[in-house]
Write a protein that holds these residues in place. Structure first.
Motif, mmCIF file in Angstrom:
data_model
loop_
_atom_site.group_PDB
_atom_site.id
_atom_site.type_symbol
_atom_site.label_atom_id
_atom_site.label_comp_id
_atom_site.label_asym_id
_atom_site.label_seq_id
_atom_site.Cartn_x
_atom_site.Cartn_y
_atom_site.Cartn_z
ATOM 1 N N GLY A 7 50.415 -40.146 8.242
ATOM 2 C CA GLY A 7 50.882 -40.058 9.615
ATOM 3 C C GLY A 7 51.518 -41.342 10.074
ATOM 4 O O GLY A 7 51.088 -41.948 11.049
ATOM 5 N N GLY A 31 54.320 -41.176 5.344
ATOM 6 C CA GLY A 31 54.719 -40.040 6.164
ATOM 7 C C GLY A 31 55.848 -39.277 5.517
ATOM 8 O O GLY A 31 56.220 -39.532 4.365
ATOM 9 N N ALA A 59 47.085 -38.234 10.039
ATOM 10 C CA ALA A 59 48.134 -37.269 10.341
ATOM 11 C C ALA A 59 47.508 -35.990 10.885
ATOM 12 O O ALA A 59 46.464 -35.548 10.407
ATOM 13 C CB ALA A 59 48.950 -36.960 9.092
#
Length: 302
Positions: A7, A31, A59
């Motif tokens: 994330g 990511g 995430a």
């Protein structure tokens, strides 16, 4: 210590990168497209290439109201994706720290929630995150699941930044005053994660360090309390401010139901990991100051 965090653009991931530099920890943010929870084939190769000692899964699908119309997507990311990250951690032989949420509770217990309290989410987002906890625990015995709450930071989309933005053009802001929880800075969460990660690496055989923990700031507030505190901190620094009109949940209908009280009891993580996050008002002051310091002292929305 080397941490890989999923994330890359999220509040906690960005806070981990910042706090990692300050605390002597190397944080590798991952990511899309290199690592995409919707594309399971990308997960293990991306994490393996990062060569971490700990994996942090930050995430998530976090659009609480939108999740009501996208339940499959919410579960794909928050359940299946989280489970795939945990499975990759198990494959690599490293612990995984997974972030969950206070939204797993219905808020009717009448006191701060403990880890042993039965979850009962009232919306799709909460159900998807609860399912993610189960997926992580099943895929990786070497895990620490951290439930956090009301996250805000100097960057990204969050309640604190939204209030400052609204105050630029409004004299009065209507804010819900009958939902209670604990506002928690992403920077404080990052410090807590790093402390937990260090413990997991240093004491690999210690069962007590694994499992489920609540981790939020100390103190409590309603959304209206938080808004008033934001405006007070901003006004002290010459920033935008507004008067808060306190309203009820019924006066601000949303697609997703909200629990009335999701305070978390964080005594377990304090006893086991030695982690106690600062009072929310202390962290808030620093975050508001940083928001106002952006662009030569003028508030702006990133």
């Amino acid at each position: 210590m080397r941490i890989a965090v999923t994330g890359r653009e999220g509040q906690v991931a960005r806070a981990l990168v910042e706090r990692g530099r300050a605390l002597g920890v190397e944080v590798v943010p991952l990511g899309r497209p290199a690592l995409d929870l919707m594309a399971p084939a990308t997960i293990l190769p991306a994490l393996a290439a990062a060569a971490p000692q700990v994996i942090v899964n930050a995430a998530a699908y976090t659009a609480v109201d939108k999740a009501e119309s996208e339940p499959e997507l919410a579960h794909a990311v928050n359940e299946a994706g989280a489970g795939a990250v945990a499975a990759a951690a198990a494959r690599l032989g490293v612990p995984v720290v997974h972030l969950s949420t206070d939204y797993v509770f219905d808020g009717h217990i009448g006191r701060p929630h403990r880890e042993e309290d039965a979850p009962s989410p009232v919306n799709v987002y909460g159900r998807s995150k609860l399912a993610g906890e189960a997926a992580v625990a099943a895929a990786a015995p070497d895990h620490a699941i951290l439930r956090v709450a009301w996250v805000y930071s100097p960057v990204g989309r969050n309640f604190v930044r939204t209030m400052l933005t609204l105050a630029e053009n409004r004299d009065v802001v209507r804010v819900v005053a009958d939902q209670r929880g604990t506002p928690t800075s992403a920077l404080a969460i990052a410090d807590g994660i790093i402390a937990v990660a260090r413990n997991l690496v240093a004491r690999p055989g210690e069962v007590a360090l694994r499992g489920l923990f609540h981790m939020s700031a100390s103190g409590e507030a309603t959304w209206a309390d938080l808004a008033e505190a934001v405006f007070a901190e901003s006004a002290m620094r010459g920033g935008p401010s507004a008067r808060v009109e306190r309203i009820g949940t019924a006066d601000y209908p949303t697609p997703a139901a909200r629990a009335p009280d999701t305070r978390l009891d964080c005594s377990r993580i304090a006893a086991v990991h030695g982690v106690a996050l600062p009072p929310w008002r202390v962290s808030l002051a620093g975050v508001v100051a940083r928001c106002l310091a952006a662009e030569e002292g003028k508030w702006r929305r990133a």
